[in-house]
Design an enzyme around this catalytic site. Sequence first.
Site, PDB file in Angstrom:
ATOM      1  N   SER A 121       0.823  -1.213   0.000  1.00 54.28           N
ATOM      2  CA  SER A 121       0.000   0.000   0.000  1.00 54.28           C
ATOM      3  C   SER A 121       0.856   1.262   0.000  1.00 54.28           C
ATOM      4  CB  SER A 121      -0.916   0.010   1.239  1.00 54.28           C
ATOM      5  OG  SER A 121      -0.136  -0.006   2.428  1.00 54.28           O
ATOM      6  N   HIS A 161      -2.829  -3.244  -5.875  1.00 52.03           N
ATOM      7  CA  HIS A 161      -3.179  -2.928  -4.493  1.00 52.03           C
ATOM      8  C   HIS A 161      -4.690  -3.044  -4.256  1.00 52.03           C
ATOM      9  CE1 HIS A 161      -3.664   0.174  -1.075  1.00 52.03           C
ATOM     10  NE2 HIS A 161      -3.470  -1.029  -0.576  1.00 52.03           N
ATOM     11  N   GLU A 217      -5.939  -0.472  -7.080  1.00 51.90           N
ATOM     12  CA  GLU A 217      -4.940   0.387  -7.709  1.00 51.90           C
ATOM     13  C   GLU A 217      -3.923  -0.484  -8.447  1.00 51.90           C
ATOM     14  OE1 GLU A 217      -4.797   4.124  -4.563  1.00 51.90           O
ATOM     15  OE2 GLU A 217      -3.570   2.345  -4.143  1.00 51.90           O
ATOM     16  N   ASN A 245      -4.366   6.278  -0.280  1.00 54.45           N
ATOM     17  CA  ASN A 245      -3.682   6.616   0.967  1.00 54.45           C
ATOM     18  C   ASN A 245      -3.106   8.023   0.926  1.00 54.45           C
ATOM     19  OD1 ASN A 245      -4.160   4.294   2.493  1.00 54.45           O
ATOM     20  ND2 ASN A 245      -2.544   3.185   1.440  1.00 54.45           N
TER      21      ASN A 245
END
Length: 206
Positions: A115, A136, A148, A186
Amino acid sequence: KIAVIGSGSMGAGIAQVAATAGHDVCLFDNSREALEIASGKLTKILDRQVQKERLTRKEADAIHARIEFCNNLEDLAGADLMIEAIVENLDAKRNLFSHLELIADDTTILATNTSSLSIAKIAAACTKPHRLLGIHFFNPAPLMPLVEIIPAVQTSGDALVEARNLIDSWGKVTVIAKDTPGFIVNRVARPFYGEALRILEEGIAD
Protein backbone atom coordinates in the site's frame (compact mmCIF):
# COMPACT_ATOMS: atom_id res chain seq x y z
CA LYS A 1 -3.75 -20.31 -12.08
CA ILE A 2 -3.34 -17.62 -9.47
CA ALA A 3 -0.77 -17.81 -6.66
CA VAL A 4 -1.26 -15.69 -3.54
CA ILE A 5 1.58 -15.47 -1.04
CA GLY A 6 0.47 -14.68 2.51
CA SER A 7 -2.71 -16.10 4.05
CA GLY A 8 -3.64 -13.18 6.31
CA SER A 9 -6.91 -11.32 5.86
CA MET A 10 -5.69 -9.56 2.71
CA GLY A 11 -4.11 -12.59 1.04
CA ALA A 12 -7.06 -14.83 1.87
CA GLY A 13 -9.44 -12.18 0.58
CA ILE A 14 -7.59 -11.91 -2.74
CA ALA A 15 -7.62 -15.71 -3.03
CA GLN A 16 -11.39 -15.70 -2.45
CA VAL A 17 -11.89 -13.06 -5.16
CA ALA A 18 -9.82 -15.02 -7.68
CA ALA A 19 -11.53 -18.33 -6.86
CA THR A 20 -14.95 -16.70 -7.11
CA ALA A 21 -13.94 -15.51 -10.60
CA GLY A 22 -13.31 -19.15 -11.53
CA HIS A 23 -9.54 -19.43 -11.17
CA ASP A 24 -7.59 -22.23 -9.56
CA VAL A 25 -5.75 -20.59 -6.67
CA CYS A 26 -2.75 -21.62 -4.61
CA LEU A 27 -2.71 -19.74 -1.31
CA PHE A 28 0.76 -20.01 0.25
CA ASP A 29 1.98 -19.38 3.77
CA ASN A 30 5.06 -20.47 5.70
CA SER A 31 2.82 -21.32 8.64
CA ARG A 32 0.57 -24.37 8.40
CA GLU A 33 -1.40 -23.01 11.35
CA ALA A 34 -2.05 -19.76 9.46
CA LEU A 35 -3.31 -21.77 6.48
CA GLU A 36 -5.69 -23.74 8.70
CA ILE A 37 -7.02 -20.50 10.18
CA ALA A 38 -7.48 -19.01 6.69
CA SER A 39 -9.34 -22.12 5.52
CA GLY A 40 -11.64 -22.02 8.52
CA LYS A 41 -12.38 -18.31 8.08
CA LEU A 42 -13.11 -18.83 4.39
CA THR A 43 -15.58 -21.60 5.25
CA LYS A 44 -17.41 -19.27 7.65
CA ILE A 45 -17.49 -16.43 5.10
CA LEU A 46 -18.89 -18.68 2.38
CA ASP A 47 -21.42 -20.20 4.79
CA ARG A 48 -22.71 -16.69 5.55
CA GLN A 49 -23.01 -16.00 1.83
CA VAL A 50 -25.14 -19.13 1.49
CA GLN A 51 -27.29 -18.15 4.47
CA LYS A 52 -27.87 -14.72 2.92
CA GLU A 53 -28.73 -16.46 -0.37
CA ARG A 54 -25.95 -14.67 -2.22
CA LEU A 55 -24.44 -18.04 -3.15
CA THR A 56 -25.83 -21.52 -3.49
CA ARG A 57 -24.26 -24.30 -1.42
CA LYS A 58 -22.85 -25.77 -4.63
CA GLU A 59 -21.26 -22.44 -5.64
CA ALA A 60 -19.74 -21.90 -2.19
CA ASP A 61 -18.27 -25.41 -2.10
CA ALA A 62 -16.83 -24.91 -5.60
CA ILE A 63 -15.12 -21.65 -4.58
CA HIS A 64 -13.49 -23.31 -1.57
CA ALA A 65 -12.47 -26.32 -3.65
CA ARG A 66 -10.66 -24.09 -6.16
CA ILE A 67 -8.32 -22.83 -3.42
CA GLU A 68 -5.37 -25.06 -2.58
CA PHE A 69 -3.66 -24.20 0.71
CA CYS A 70 0.08 -24.52 0.03
CA ASN A 71 3.05 -24.70 2.40
CA ASN A 72 5.72 -25.20 -0.27
CA LEU A 73 6.80 -22.39 -2.61
CA GLU A 74 7.39 -24.91 -5.42
CA ASP A 75 3.62 -25.54 -5.43
CA LEU A 76 3.23 -22.08 -6.98
CA ALA A 77 5.00 -23.13 -10.19
CA GLY A 78 2.87 -22.72 -13.30
CA ALA A 79 0.91 -19.74 -11.98
CA ASP A 80 -0.01 -17.03 -14.48
CA LEU A 81 -0.07 -14.39 -11.74
CA MET A 82 1.82 -14.42 -8.44
CA ILE A 83 0.69 -11.74 -6.01
CA GLU A 84 2.24 -11.26 -2.59
CA ALA A 85 0.38 -10.01 0.46
CA ILE A 86 3.02 -10.43 3.14
CA VAL A 87 4.37 -8.08 5.82
CA GLU A 88 4.86 -4.45 4.69
CA ASN A 89 8.65 -4.64 4.70
CA LEU A 90 10.80 -3.80 1.68
CA ASP A 91 13.57 -6.31 2.37
CA ALA A 92 11.07 -9.12 2.99
CA LYS A 93 9.28 -8.42 -0.28
CA ARG A 94 12.51 -8.12 -2.29
CA ASN A 95 13.74 -11.40 -0.86
CA LEU A 96 10.44 -13.11 -1.67
CA PHE A 97 10.42 -12.00 -5.30
CA SER A 98 14.01 -13.11 -5.82
CA HIS A 99 12.83 -16.60 -4.81
CA LEU A 100 9.59 -16.43 -6.82
CA GLU A 101 11.54 -15.65 -9.99
CA LEU A 102 13.29 -19.01 -9.69
CA ILE A 103 9.99 -20.93 -9.93
CA ALA A 104 7.92 -18.57 -12.10
CA ASP A 105 7.39 -19.19 -15.80
CA ASP A 106 8.79 -16.60 -18.21
CA THR A 107 5.27 -15.30 -18.86
CA THR A 108 4.22 -15.13 -15.20
CA ILE A 109 3.24 -11.68 -13.93
CA LEU A 110 4.61 -10.83 -10.49
CA ALA A 111 2.63 -8.42 -8.33
CA THR A 112 2.89 -6.82 -4.91
CA ASN A 113 -0.11 -5.74 -2.86
CA THR A 114 1.93 -3.10 -1.03
CA SER A 115 0.00 0.00 0.00
CA SER A 116 2.98 2.31 0.34
CA LEU A 117 6.36 0.85 -0.66
CA SER A 118 8.16 1.76 -3.90
CA ILE A 119 7.29 -0.68 -6.68
CA ALA A 120 10.53 0.23 -8.46
CA LYS A 121 12.62 -0.69 -5.41
CA ILE A 122 10.85 -4.05 -5.13
CA ALA A 123 11.26 -4.70 -8.87
CA ALA A 124 14.97 -3.90 -8.63
CA ALA A 125 15.47 -7.21 -6.80
CA CYS A 126 14.32 -9.11 -9.91
CA THR A 127 16.33 -10.19 -12.92
CA LYS A 128 13.21 -9.57 -15.06
CA PRO A 129 11.72 -6.45 -13.47
CA HIS A 130 9.59 -5.68 -16.54
CA ARG A 131 6.95 -8.17 -15.39
CA LEU A 132 6.51 -6.84 -11.85
CA LEU A 133 3.96 -4.24 -10.82
CA GLY A 134 1.74 -3.23 -7.93
CA ILE A 135 -1.82 -4.56 -7.64
CA HIS A 136 -3.18 -2.93 -4.49
CA PHE A 137 -6.46 -4.32 -3.16
CA PHE A 138 -8.28 -2.75 -0.24
CA ASN A 139 -9.45 -4.61 2.84
CA PRO A 140 -11.69 -6.59 2.75
CA ALA A 141 -10.76 -7.51 -0.81
CA PRO A 142 -14.02 -9.39 -1.64
CA LEU A 143 -16.12 -6.33 -0.73
CA MET A 144 -14.01 -3.33 -1.75
CA PRO A 145 -14.38 -2.68 -5.51
CA LEU A 146 -11.35 -0.43 -6.04
CA VAL A 147 -7.94 -1.83 -7.02
CA GLU A 148 -4.94 0.39 -7.71
CA ILE A 149 -2.65 -0.85 -10.51
CA ILE A 150 0.83 0.63 -10.14
CA PRO A 151 3.48 0.13 -12.81
CA ALA A 152 7.11 0.69 -11.86
CA VAL A 153 9.43 2.50 -14.25
CA GLN A 154 10.65 -0.99 -15.23
CA THR A 155 7.16 -2.46 -15.88
CA SER A 156 6.38 -3.31 -19.51
CA GLY A 157 3.25 -2.03 -21.20
CA ASP A 158 2.15 -5.59 -21.97
CA ALA A 159 2.35 -6.63 -18.31
CA LEU A 160 0.35 -3.57 -17.27
CA VAL A 161 -2.42 -4.22 -19.81
CA GLU A 162 -2.58 -7.94 -19.03
CA ALA A 163 -2.76 -7.36 -15.27
CA ARG A 164 -5.43 -4.68 -15.54
CA ASN A 165 -7.57 -6.76 -17.90
CA LEU A 166 -7.35 -9.69 -15.48
CA ILE A 167 -8.41 -7.68 -12.43
CA ASP A 168 -11.17 -5.98 -14.46
CA SER A 169 -12.49 -9.46 -15.32
CA TRP A 170 -12.85 -10.12 -11.58
CA GLY A 171 -15.46 -7.36 -11.42
CA LYS A 172 -13.16 -4.81 -9.81
CA VAL A 173 -12.81 -1.11 -10.59
CA THR A 174 -9.17 -0.56 -11.55
CA VAL A 175 -7.27 2.72 -11.64
CA ILE A 176 -3.70 3.27 -12.83
CA ALA A 177 -1.55 5.07 -10.28
CA LYS A 178 1.99 6.38 -10.48
CA ASP A 179 4.64 4.80 -8.28
CA THR A 180 4.57 7.53 -5.64
CA PRO A 181 4.19 7.29 -1.82
CA GLY A 182 0.62 6.36 -0.90
CA PHE A 183 -0.42 5.99 -4.56
CA ILE A 184 -3.94 7.51 -4.78
CA VAL A 185 -6.19 6.50 -1.89
CA ASN A 186 -3.68 6.62 0.97
CA ARG A 187 -2.19 9.84 -0.36
CA VAL A 188 -5.66 11.44 -0.32
CA ALA A 189 -6.64 9.95 3.05
CA ARG A 190 -3.62 10.94 5.12
CA PRO A 191 -4.26 14.72 4.96
CA PHE A 192 -7.85 14.09 6.13
CA TYR A 193 -6.52 12.37 9.24
CA GLY A 194 -4.09 15.20 9.92
CA GLU A 195 -6.79 17.82 9.46
CA ALA A 196 -9.08 15.95 11.88
CA LEU A 197 -6.34 16.12 14.53
CA ARG A 198 -5.85 19.84 13.92
CA ILE A 199 -9.60 20.46 14.29
CA LEU A 200 -9.44 18.70 17.64
CA GLU A 201 -6.34 20.63 18.74
CA GLU A 202 -7.93 23.96 17.84
CA GLY A 203 -11.06 23.12 19.83
CA ILE A 204 -13.31 23.42 16.77
CA ALA A 205 -14.86 20.03 17.60
CA ASP A 206 -14.59 17.49 20.39
